[in-house]
Design an enzyme around this catalytic site. Structure first.
Site, mmCIF file in Angstrom:
data_model
loop_
_atom_site.group_PDB
_atom_site.id
_atom_site.type_symbol
_atom_site.label_atom_id
_atom_site.label_comp_id
_atom_site.label_asym_id
_atom_site.label_seq_id
_atom_site.Cartn_x
_atom_site.Cartn_y
_atom_site.Cartn_z
ATOM 1 C CG ASP A 149 -0.154 0.335 2.368
ATOM 2 O OD1 ASP A 149 0.684 -0.441 2.618
ATOM 3 O OD2 ASP A 149 -1.209 0.939 3.429
ATOM 4 C CD GLU A 163 4.047 0.879 6.552
ATOM 5 O OE1 GLU A 163 4.593 1.396 8.164
ATOM 6 O OE2 GLU A 163 3.591 2.126 6.141
HETATM 7 N N1 BES Z 1 8.366 2.675 5.278
HETATM 8 C C1 BES Z 1 7.907 3.491 6.504
HETATM 9 C C2 BES Z 1 8.212 4.546 7.595
HETATM 10 C C3 BES Z 1 9.965 4.305 7.357
HETATM 11 C C4 BES Z 1 10.741 5.274 6.262
HETATM 12 C C5 BES Z 1 10.544 4.456 9.219
HETATM 13 C C6 BES Z 1 11.935 5.988 6.379
HETATM 14 C C7 BES Z 1 12.157 4.700 8.619
HETATM 15 C C8 BES Z 1 11.855 5.907 7.700
HETATM 16 C C9 BES Z 1 6.245 3.188 6.504
HETATM 17 O O1 BES Z 1 6.314 3.333 5.319
HETATM 18 C C10 BES Z 1 5.252 4.785 7.321
HETATM 19 O O2 BES Z 1 5.564 5.657 6.404
HETATM 20 N N2 BES Z 1 5.222 4.631 8.747
HETATM 21 C C11 BES Z 1 4.249 5.506 8.748
HETATM 22 C C12 BES Z 1 3.554 4.936 10.267
HETATM 23 C C13 BES Z 1 2.048 4.663 9.434
HETATM 24 C C14 BES Z 1 1.411 4.356 10.838
HETATM 25 C C15 BES Z 1 1.085 5.796 8.832
HETATM 26 C C16 BES Z 1 4.979 6.484 9.812
HETATM 27 O O3 BES Z 1 6.032 6.378 10.565
HETATM 28 O O4 BES Z 1 4.589 8.178 9.503
HETATM 29 MN MN MN Z 2 6.906 2.026 4.308
HETATM 30 MN MN MN Z 3 5.147 5.493 4.527
#
Ligand code: BES
Ligand code: MN
Ligand code: MN
Length: 456
Positions: A88, A152
């Protein structure tokens, strides 16, 4: 086809065409209208993994978006590596800021451009091709499982249940995730920490309708004014969060740990230049790397209320809303922080308004051990392909399901990310440099080899 570099060279056009096919599917998990695309994306990956050499691959329905599961079991006595990723993506808006349309991927300036190019379609497909290479060359040294979810970006609600219900199926020795970034293009690094998240939406209600701001202004509490003041009071002049108890469970890093962290070759000038700000700002007494890596933070993600269309309209709005996220560090509980936030927010509401808050999603932070055999194998693999030992560092981002893997499945995850901060994930013009994509495909088989062989 004797080595991975020539394998990539011979097959890169096909790799890119296949990845482009996935990026063309607008699998935005938060949008109802994209529901059919979620299934299409899972199905697309199922086919890719079967082509790459999986024994079986299935698209499994959940209450939300489907989970893709695949495996290749070469010998039940051998270790099992599970690859986790997500198909996603975040919404692509605002569309007018994209130089090329988000779901029509293309290569420019040595980079793949499109929503999901890095996060996480591009990074996931490095594993598909590394796996394909190992299968084709008979060098796959252990069993592999793939678990790829479609939620995710909305907090993985269904995958938590899926893990509880499928503990046996998901049995593995380690989970490998490529969904994080490195410190810089020439600074190989492995993420050893993720922040947790607590995400709430708040509403401040005043009068029963928008009022004439001349007839009522000055005599009735204005929800937008009130919300602005309430939000401003959530952090103090040192940029510390003022919610009572907010820092109670934060583990302070020791001076030695902080000294070690400060060794990471982080280029602060480049960081500022990338985002076009002259000065950085954050909690007093901590460096930028510490502010994102080991300290919690609070940010308004969006705020609305009243009249925002063309021209001026003289009203005193009936309500105002905001979406507020708090990034947490390991040992802070998102549920506890949700409750502290709501209690505090309600307590600071002035007379004349009613305040409500609801939790949208969240999850715990995570720390990965630098002495885990899989970390050591990953570190050796990066060292071999980048020519430099990778630096361990704590990222400010969140992948809430990772701490659940540890709790529910009892398995550690190693965050073998190859992204860059300049990849603009979640922003317009998301991109993934071809060099990083190929480096990932090159590094992953080495990880498998080092992980399964005893060190010489
Ligand atoms: N891949 C990211 C998280 C990420 C990116 C961690 C770069 C470390 C370095 C993930 O897809 C993401 O965007 N996570 C969200 C959390 C989610 C619950 C919406 C975030 O961190 O905002
Ligand atoms: Mn991600
Ligand atoms: Mn992300």
């Amino acid at each position: 086809m004797e080595n991975i570099k020539s394998y990539i060279e011979e097959n890169k056009d096909r790799f890119l065409e296949e990845l482009f096919g996935l990026i063309r599917i607008p699998s935005v998990s938060s949008r109802k209208e994209n529901k059919p695309d979620m299934h299409k994306a899972a199905e697309y990956i199922r086919k890719s993994l079967l082509d790459a050499g999986a024994d079986m691959a299935e698209v499994i329905s959940t209450d939300g978006h489907p989970v893709l599961y695949a495996e290749k079991i070469i010998d039940p006595a051998l270790p099992v590596v599970m690859v986790y990723g997500h198909y996603d993506v975040q919404p692509a808006e605002p569309l007018d800021l994209w130089k090329s349309p988000p779901f029509e991927p293309e290569i420019r300036e040595g980079k793949i451009w499109g929503r999901g190019a890095d996060d996480d379609k591009g990074q996931l497909f490095m594993h598909v091709y590394a796996f394909e290479y190992m299968v084709k060359t008979g060098t796959l040294p252990c069993n592999v499982k793939f678990m790829v979810e479609g939620e995710e970006e909305i907090g993985s609600p269904s995958l938590v249940k899926f893990c509880h219900a499928n503990k046996e199926k998901l049995k593995c020795d380690v989970i490998i995730v490529s969904d994080t970034s490195m410190i810089g293009p020439d600074v190989p690094s492995i993420t050893t920490g993720l922040r947790g998240l607590s995400y709430v939406e708040v509403e401040v209600r005043g009068p029963n309708r928008d009022l004439h701001s001349g007839l009522y202004g000055g005599a009735v509490a204005n929800p937008v004014n009130v919300l602005a003041r309430m939000i401003a009071s959530l952090t103090d002049e040192n940029n510390r969060v003022t919610i009572p108890g907010f820092y109670d469970d934060v583990l302070e890093a020791s001076p030695l740990e902080r000294k070690e962290m400060a060794k990471a070759p982080f280029d602060i000038e480049q960081y500022k230049k990338d985002i076009d700000v002259d000065e950085l700002s954050g909690e007093e007494g901590y460096s930028t790397m510490e502010r994102t890596g080991i300290r919690p933070s609070l940010d308004v993600n969006g705020i609305w209320g009243g009249y925002t269309e063309e021209g001026a309209k003289t009203i005193l709005p009936a309500k105002a809303c905001a979406k507020i996220s708090m990034r947490l560090v390991p040992n802070q509980s998102p549920e506890k922080i949700d409750n502290l936030f709501i209690k505090h927010f309600e307590s600071i509401a002035p007379p004349g308004v009613r305040v409500s808050a609801r939790v949208l999603h969240g999850g715990e932070g995570y720390v990965s051990p630098v002495d885990h055999p899989a970390y050591l194998a990953a570190s050796r693999a990066y060292e071999k392909t980048f020519g430099k030992k990778p630096v361990p560092f704590r990222s400010g981002g969140s992948i809430p399901i990772i701490s659940r893997f540890e709790k529910v499945l009892g398995v550690k995850s190693i965050l073998m990310g190859f992204g860059l901060e300049s990849d603009a994930i979640h922003s317009p013009n998301e991109n993934y440099p071809l060099g990083n994509f190929y480096k990932g495909i090159e590094t992953i088989p080495l990880f498998y080899s080092y992980y399964t062989k005893k060190p010489e």
